[in-house]
Design a protein around this motif. Structure first.
Motif, mmCIF file in Angstrom:
data_model
loop_
_atom_site.group_PDB
_atom_site.id
_atom_site.type_symbol
_atom_site.label_atom_id
_atom_site.label_comp_id
_atom_site.label_asym_id
_atom_site.label_seq_id
_atom_site.Cartn_x
_atom_site.Cartn_y
_atom_site.Cartn_z
ATOM 1 N N ILE A 1 0.842 -1.187 0.000
ATOM 2 C CA ILE A 1 0.000 0.000 0.000
ATOM 3 C C ILE A 1 0.883 1.244 0.000
ATOM 4 C CG2 ILE A 1 -1.961 -1.112 1.152
ATOM 5 C CD1 ILE A 1 -1.070 0.354 3.753
ATOM 6 N N SER A 2 0.277 2.349 -0.295
ATOM 7 C CA SER A 2 0.980 3.626 -0.289
ATOM 8 C C SER A 2 1.145 4.111 1.147
ATOM 9 C CB SER A 2 0.152 4.638 -1.087
ATOM 10 O OG SER A 2 0.579 5.943 -0.818
ATOM 11 N N LEU A 3 2.242 4.770 1.412
ATOM 12 C CA LEU A 3 2.463 5.364 2.734
ATOM 13 C C LEU A 3 1.365 6.372 3.055
ATOM 14 C CD1 LEU A 3 4.307 5.491 5.207
ATOM 15 C CD2 LEU A 3 5.657 7.235 4.022
ATOM 16 N N ALA A 4 0.748 6.935 2.041
ATOM 17 C CA ALA A 4 -0.339 7.895 2.248
ATOM 18 C C ALA A 4 -1.530 7.265 2.973
ATOM 19 C CB ALA A 4 -0.795 8.465 0.909
ATOM 20 N N LYS A 5 -1.659 5.936 2.914
ATOM 21 C CA LYS A 5 -2.775 5.258 3.582
ATOM 22 C C LYS A 5 -2.522 4.998 5.062
ATOM 23 C CE LYS A 5 -4.817 3.276 -0.463
ATOM 24 N NZ LYS A 5 -5.592 2.160 -0.992
ATOM 25 N N VAL A 6 -1.326 5.300 5.527
ATOM 26 C CA VAL A 6 -0.986 5.146 6.938
ATOM 27 C C VAL A 6 -1.498 6.375 7.686
ATOM 28 C CG1 VAL A 6 0.949 4.929 8.552
ATOM 29 C CG2 VAL A 6 1.018 3.755 6.350
ATOM 30 N N SER A 7 -1.989 6.170 8.902
ATOM 31 C CA SER A 7 -2.565 7.286 9.662
ATOM 32 C C SER A 7 -1.532 8.381 9.899
ATOM 33 C CB SER A 7 -3.112 6.802 11.009
ATOM 34 O OG SER A 7 -2.053 6.526 11.902
ATOM 35 N N ASN A 8 -2.011 9.597 10.022
ATOM 36 C CA ASN A 8 -1.125 10.734 10.275
ATOM 37 C C ASN A 8 -0.399 10.584 11.607
ATOM 38 O OD1 ASN A 8 -1.642 12.046 7.863
ATOM 39 N ND2 ASN A 8 -3.416 13.139 8.700
ATOM 40 N N THR A 9 -1.057 10.000 12.600
ATOM 41 C CA THR A 9 -0.420 9.780 13.899
ATOM 42 C C THR A 9 0.794 8.878 13.755
ATOM 43 O OG1 THR A 9 -2.559 10.010 15.007
ATOM 44 C CG2 THR A 9 -0.800 8.947 16.257
ATOM 45 N N VAL A 10 0.643 7.799 13.016
ATOM 46 C CA VAL A 10 1.761 6.873 12.801
ATOM 47 C C VAL A 10 2.869 7.551 12.001
ATOM 48 C CG1 VAL A 10 2.459 4.727 11.651
ATOM 49 C CG2 VAL A 10 0.403 4.770 13.060
ATOM 50 N N ALA B 1 2.657 -1.104 12.690
ATOM 51 C CA ALA B 1 1.853 0.042 13.115
ATOM 52 C C ALA B 1 0.521 -0.503 13.619
ATOM 53 C CB ALA B 1 1.631 0.996 11.952
ATOM 54 N N ALA B 2 0.255 -0.296 14.918
ATOM 55 C CA ALA B 2 -1.000 -0.768 15.506
ATOM 56 C C ALA B 2 -1.420 0.197 16.607
ATOM 57 C CB ALA B 2 -0.841 -2.177 16.061
ATOM 58 N N LEU C 1 4.030 2.433 17.037
ATOM 59 C CA LEU C 1 4.997 1.696 16.214
ATOM 60 C C LEU C 1 5.819 0.793 17.103
ATOM 61 C CD1 LEU C 1 6.382 4.495 13.876
ATOM 62 C CD2 LEU C 1 5.009 2.530 13.183
ATOM 63 N N SER C 2 6.010 -0.446 16.670
ATOM 64 C CA SER C 2 6.895 -1.336 17.399
ATOM 65 C C SER C 2 7.804 -2.043 16.391
ATOM 66 C CB SER C 2 6.105 -2.367 18.206
ATOM 67 O OG SER C 2 5.253 -3.112 17.373
ATOM 68 N N VAL C 3 9.050 -2.286 16.811
ATOM 69 C CA VAL C 3 10.010 -2.973 15.951
ATOM 70 C C VAL C 3 9.706 -4.457 16.012
ATOM 71 C CG1 VAL C 3 12.444 -3.500 15.547
ATOM 72 C CG2 VAL C 3 11.772 -1.215 16.330
ATOM 73 N N VAL C 4 9.465 -5.037 14.842
ATOM 74 C CA VAL C 4 9.171 -6.466 14.738
ATOM 75 C C VAL C 4 10.446 -7.241 14.464
ATOM 76 C CG1 VAL C 4 7.929 -8.213 13.392
ATOM 77 C CG2 VAL C 4 6.841 -6.033 13.900
ATOM 78 N N GLU C 5 11.299 -6.665 13.620
ATOM 79 C CA GLU C 5 12.507 -7.378 13.215
ATOM 80 C C GLU C 5 13.567 -6.401 12.736
ATOM 81 O OE1 GLU C 5 13.659 -11.178 10.350
ATOM 82 O OE2 GLU C 5 11.721 -10.223 10.111
ATOM 83 N N ALA C 6 14.818 -6.701 13.071
ATOM 84 C CA ALA C 6 15.953 -5.964 12.510
ATOM 85 C C ALA C 6 16.585 -6.881 11.474
ATOM 86 C CB ALA C 6 16.952 -5.624 13.608
ATOM 87 N N LEU D 1 4.785 9.735 14.398
ATOM 88 C CA LEU D 1 5.655 8.904 15.240
ATOM 89 C C LEU D 1 6.875 8.434 14.460
ATOM 90 C CD1 LEU D 1 3.076 6.646 17.116
ATOM 91 C CD2 LEU D 1 4.684 8.236 18.175
ATOM 92 N N LEU D 2 6.663 8.053 13.241
ATOM 93 C CA LEU D 2 7.747 7.600 12.383
ATOM 94 C C LEU D 2 8.775 8.717 12.189
ATOM 95 C CD1 LEU D 2 8.667 5.184 10.611
ATOM 96 C CD2 LEU D 2 7.365 6.191 8.749
ATOM 97 N N ALA D 3 8.300 9.908 11.906
ATOM 98 C CA ALA D 3 9.198 11.050 11.699
ATOM 99 C C ALA D 3 9.940 11.426 12.985
ATOM 100 C CB ALA D 3 8.398 12.246 11.182
ATOM 101 N N LYS D 4 9.283 11.257 14.126
ATOM 102 C CA LYS D 4 9.878 11.631 15.412
ATOM 103 C C LYS D 4 10.877 10.587 15.911
ATOM 104 C CE LYS D 4 8.563 12.921 20.111
ATOM 105 N NZ LYS D 4 7.448 13.097 21.038
#
Length: 141
Positions: free
Chosen positions: A79-88, A130-131, A135-140, A91-94
């Motif tokens: 999916i496009s990143l545009a479909k991700v919520s603004n809150t997420v 993203a839930a 945001l939580s890290v699932v895998e490195a 958080l991603l940017a921060k």
């Protein structure tokens, strides 16, 4: 004897020809054809405990996962990143300022939709889930 071998060969060919793979069971194939009518560019991958089928549905690449009894486990698609919520996205940017998003996947299973983001910087690649606007890290990787 030659007629019997030829007859068996024709029977097996007819039996498995529609599945695109000799290992796809009828219940899995029937479930897929019912659930995703009109799917094109179908490719099957057989695993020990599930069957994965990659396909195009309305010009969108998707993957469906079935158990060996033909029950749909879930689906995934880019999916496009545009479909991700603004809150997420905030958080991603921060939290991950030095990273860029390389992939965004929507996974649907058991009535829930989860978004996974692959992010990368010069040192590492991470998979995030993203839930609940978190945001939580699932895998490195």
């Amino acid at each position: 004897m030659k007629k019997m071998i030829l007859t068996l060969a024709i029977a097996f060919t007819a039996l498995f020809a529609s599945a695109n793979s000799p290992f796809v069971s009828r219940p899995v194939e029937n479930a897929f054809n019912t659930e995703f009518k009109g799917a094109t560019d179908v490719a099957w991958t057989i695993k020990a405990n599930y069957v994965q089928v990659s396909f195009l549905q309305q010009n969108e690449r998707m993957v469906a996962y079935y158990n060996n009894d033909g029950e749909l486990i879930g689906t995934s698609k880019h999916i496009s990143l545009a479909k991700v919520s603004n809150t997420v996205k905030r958080l991603l940017a921060k939290k991950f300022t030095n990273y860029s998003v390389t992939e965004t996947i929507l996974m649907s299973a058991r009535g829930t939709d989860d978004i996974y983001l692959t992010i990368k910087n010069e040192q590492e690649t991470l998979v995030l889930k993203a839930a609940d606007n978190n945001l939580s890290v699932v895998e490195a990787l």
